[in-house]
Design an enzyme around this catalytic site. Structure first.
Site, PDB file in Angstrom:
ATOM      1  N   ASP A 180     -62.897 -54.087   0.012  1.00 62.29           N
ATOM      2  CA  ASP A 180     -61.808 -53.874   0.972  1.00 62.29           C
ATOM      3  C   ASP A 180     -62.427 -53.394   2.275  1.00 62.29           C
ATOM      4  OD1 ASP A 180     -59.140 -53.371   2.081  1.00 62.29           O
ATOM      5  OD2 ASP A 180     -58.486 -53.453  -0.005  1.00 62.29           O
ATOM      6  N   HIS A 251     -58.718 -57.776   4.721  1.00 63.58           N
ATOM      7  CA  HIS A 251     -59.330 -56.661   3.985  1.00 63.58           C
ATOM      8  C   HIS A 251     -60.850 -56.815   3.889  1.00 63.58           C
ATOM      9  CE1 HIS A 251     -55.657 -54.551   2.842  1.00 63.58           C
ATOM     10  NE2 HIS A 251     -55.099 -55.724   2.674  1.00 63.58           N
ATOM     11  N   GLU A 318     -52.168 -59.493   3.265  1.00 60.01           N
ATOM     12  CA  GLU A 318     -52.237 -58.744   4.517  1.00 60.01           C
ATOM     13  C   GLU A 318     -53.374 -59.227   5.427  1.00 60.01           C
ATOM     14  OE1 GLU A 318     -50.320 -54.542   3.063  1.00 60.01           O
ATOM     15  OE2 GLU A 318     -52.459 -54.790   2.674  1.00 60.01           O
TER      16      GLU A 318
HETATM   17  C1  ACM Z   1     -51.315 -55.075  -1.598  1.00 61.30           C
HETATM   18  O1  ACM Z   1     -50.718 -54.048  -1.965  1.00 61.30           O
HETATM   19  N1  ACM Z   1     -51.733 -55.213  -0.350  1.00 61.30           N
HETATM   20  C2  ACM Z   1     -51.588 -56.144  -2.529  1.00 61.30           C
END
Ligand code: ACM
Length: 551
Positions: A180, A251, A318
């Site tokens: 991440d 991420h 995201e």
């Molecule tokens: C997430 O909670 N961004 C998968």
């Protein structure tokens, strides 16, 4: 005997029980050796019993002082039948090796809390198992927990302990969120800077991203490839599949900090980026270039060597599109590929890896954003932003793992009380989780068959230690495990009072194991983390709000 998760059938309980003692042997047919080893090393150690090897099949000879493991093709996958009689001792039959293992987990619960310790506390005291029959099988084949080891690293021993806790609750998927923005946690030999640079950050935001507070010390760590092999093997011995997650194309700031050419270099000075030290959705995403695609193929080549799991999780959540909108290189890529927009560019990225994984006999799974811009045909979806995406995916014939954030994000607080530590997210009580239903009732049977199962997600922005993970995860993971395994009625009809009653016995098991769970009455003084002076709960977390109802 207050079993959790509740089994399908318990019958024939009568007076008396089988006594395990130093003379009890352990008999295992070929194919059940993993459970034999587990019983000897775990139950044997806890109770101080040798469980010496006995001859398989010898139970008919009349010597009843044995635990016998066998396979029964008449039982379904993961199903087991546990029978305790005066005549034949303890017999565990499984539909497969996993079924035998889950039967052994039930035996452990029947033996009482001491069976959850690592050494005997009452040596010489016999351990009784009441005469009875338990027949059981799981509702879902995917019963998972996701652990985020990027936001806060959990060392290898902590991960192995976590696998033991999953096994004790008959959970069988460990979704390992390894990468991440805030840290890259897996050694990749071909690209060593991923861990040399990407596994450490200089400091950490304390609380929610809106908090003005920092923990001003470096944080980091990573698993070597041998650590990963050990974790995967330890999980496999417990019939747990480790599904690795390498999150793309969002991420990814830790990877870009290590290899700046992976980012959108024509819009940001990626060489100046560091591993991210705060929380939220990060704008620094991968460039949709041949360079980054090839780089991640090289990463995944090593990942596939390490993880036998059919499913490989590629994140996909995201991913803000601003940099791609501003980047001449990304726009030229859109042109070159003939895709309509940035959403389709992300789809192209995910489809590429779907084909790449499929060609290697694996399957892609990603967070539900991978539906946007069109989903690759064989891909599966982790439905996290609620049920809707999972419903759409299942109706379109994609496999789905239900993990809606409103229901089973265990970072969210478990009570609205003032002492609840780090008040992020929705209030989700133990009872709320117990009434979570993974299969929305509006699905047709055909679509519902695409719901592989469910998982609870443990994001660790506000869990900097194992105790914090324990606190957020337990007891709610116990309720979740019963939802995932047991044949429960519809949410409104579930007998939470009975679950709560069985929890009384289960807390003693968790105590013996050493789990720092949230006590029923709220956090203990040392577990409290009040908002620092001058800050309100609102500064540290999302506003306290009611979660949407279960379906
Ligand atoms: C997430 O909670 N961004 C998968």
């Amino acid at each position: 005997m207050d079993l959790i998760p509740a089994p399908r059938l318990v019958a024939g309980s009568s007076e008396g029980g089988f006594l395990l003692d130093a003379g009890t042997t352990l008999r295992a047919v070929p194919g059940t050796g993993g459970t034999e080893r587990w019983l000897r090393s775990t139950l044997g150690a806890a109770l101080g019993l040798p469980l010496a090897p006995g001859e398989p099949g010898a139970t008919d000879s009349g010597d009843a002082n044995a635990v016998s493991l066998s396979l029964d093709t008449g039982l379904a996958a993961e199903a087991y039948r546990l029978e305790v009689t005066a005549e034949r001792g303890i017999e565990i039959r499984g539909g497969d090796a996993a079924g035998v293992f889950w039967g052994a987990q039930t035996l452990r619960q029947l033996l009482g809390p001491d069976a959850f310790r690592r050494a005997p506390v009452r040596p010489g005291v016999p351990h009784s198992v009441p005469y009875q029959v338990v027949e059981d099988r799981p509702r879902f084949g995917w019963r998972g927990m996701m652990l985020d080891v990027s936001r806060h690293f959990m060392d290898k021993d902590g991960v192995l302990r976590c696998l033991d806790l999953l096994a004790a609750h008959k959970l069988n998927v460990f979704h390992f969120h390894l990468t991440d923005d805030q840290g890259w946690r897996i050694e990749i030999r071909r690209h060593p800077r991923l861990t040399e640079v990407g596994s450490w950050r200089a400091r950490t935001k304390y609380g929610h991203r809106a908090s003005p507070l920092w923990d001003e010390k470096p944080h980091g760590g990573y698993y070597t490839q041998d650590d990963i092999r050990e974790i995967v093997a330890y999980a496999a011995e417990r019939h747990i599949t480790v599904v690795p997650e390498i999150d793309v194309p969002g991420h990814s700031q830790a990877a870009i900090a290590a290899y700046p050419e992976l980012g959108n270099t024509d819009v940001v000075d990626t060489a100046a980026l560091t591993v991210w030290d705060t929380w939220g959705v990060n704008p620094n995403v991968l460039a949709p270039s041949e360079t980054s695609v090839r780089f991640y193929e090289e990463v995944l080549e090593e990942v596939l060597e390490l993880f036998p799991s059919t499913f490989i999780h590629l994140g996909g959540d995201e991913c803000p599109k601003e940099q791609w909108k501003d980047s001449a290189a990304a726009q030229a890529r859109i042109e070159e590929l003939g895709v309509a927009n940035e959403d389709e560019l992300q789809s192209w990225f995910i489809r590429h890896f779907d084909r790449w994984l499929t060609a290697r006999g694996r399957r892609l799974i990603g967070w539900d954003e991978i539906l946007e811009g069109g989903l690759a045909p064989g891909a599966a979806v982790s439905s996290w932003r609620g049920y809707a995406a999972g419903i759409a995916a299942a109706e379109a014939g994609h496999d789905v793992v239900m993990c809606p954030e409103q229901q089973v994000y265990l970072d969210h607080r478990q009570d609205g009380g003032e002492h609840e530590p780090m008040p992020i997210g929705f209030v989700r009580t133990l009872e709320d989780v117990y009434r979570f239903e993974p299969v929305p009732p509006q699905l047709t049977p055909e679509a519902a068959a695409h719901v592989l199962g469910t998982q609870a997600n443990v994001w660790t922005e506000v869990m900097e230690s194992r105790d914090r993970v324990d606190y957020q995860t337990f007891p709610r993971l116990v309720a979740f495990a019963e939802v995932a395994w047991s044949a429960l009625p519809a949410p409104a009809e579930r007998d939470f009072a009975d679950f709560a009653r069985r929890m009384t016995a289960h807390y003693r098991r968790l105590d013996a194991f050493g789990v720092a769970y949230r006590p029923p009455g709220g956090p203990l003084p040392w577990q409290r983390r009040p908002a620092p002076a001058g800050l309100t709960a609102r500064d540290l977390g999302r506003p306290i709000e009611g979660a949407p109802p279960n379906v």
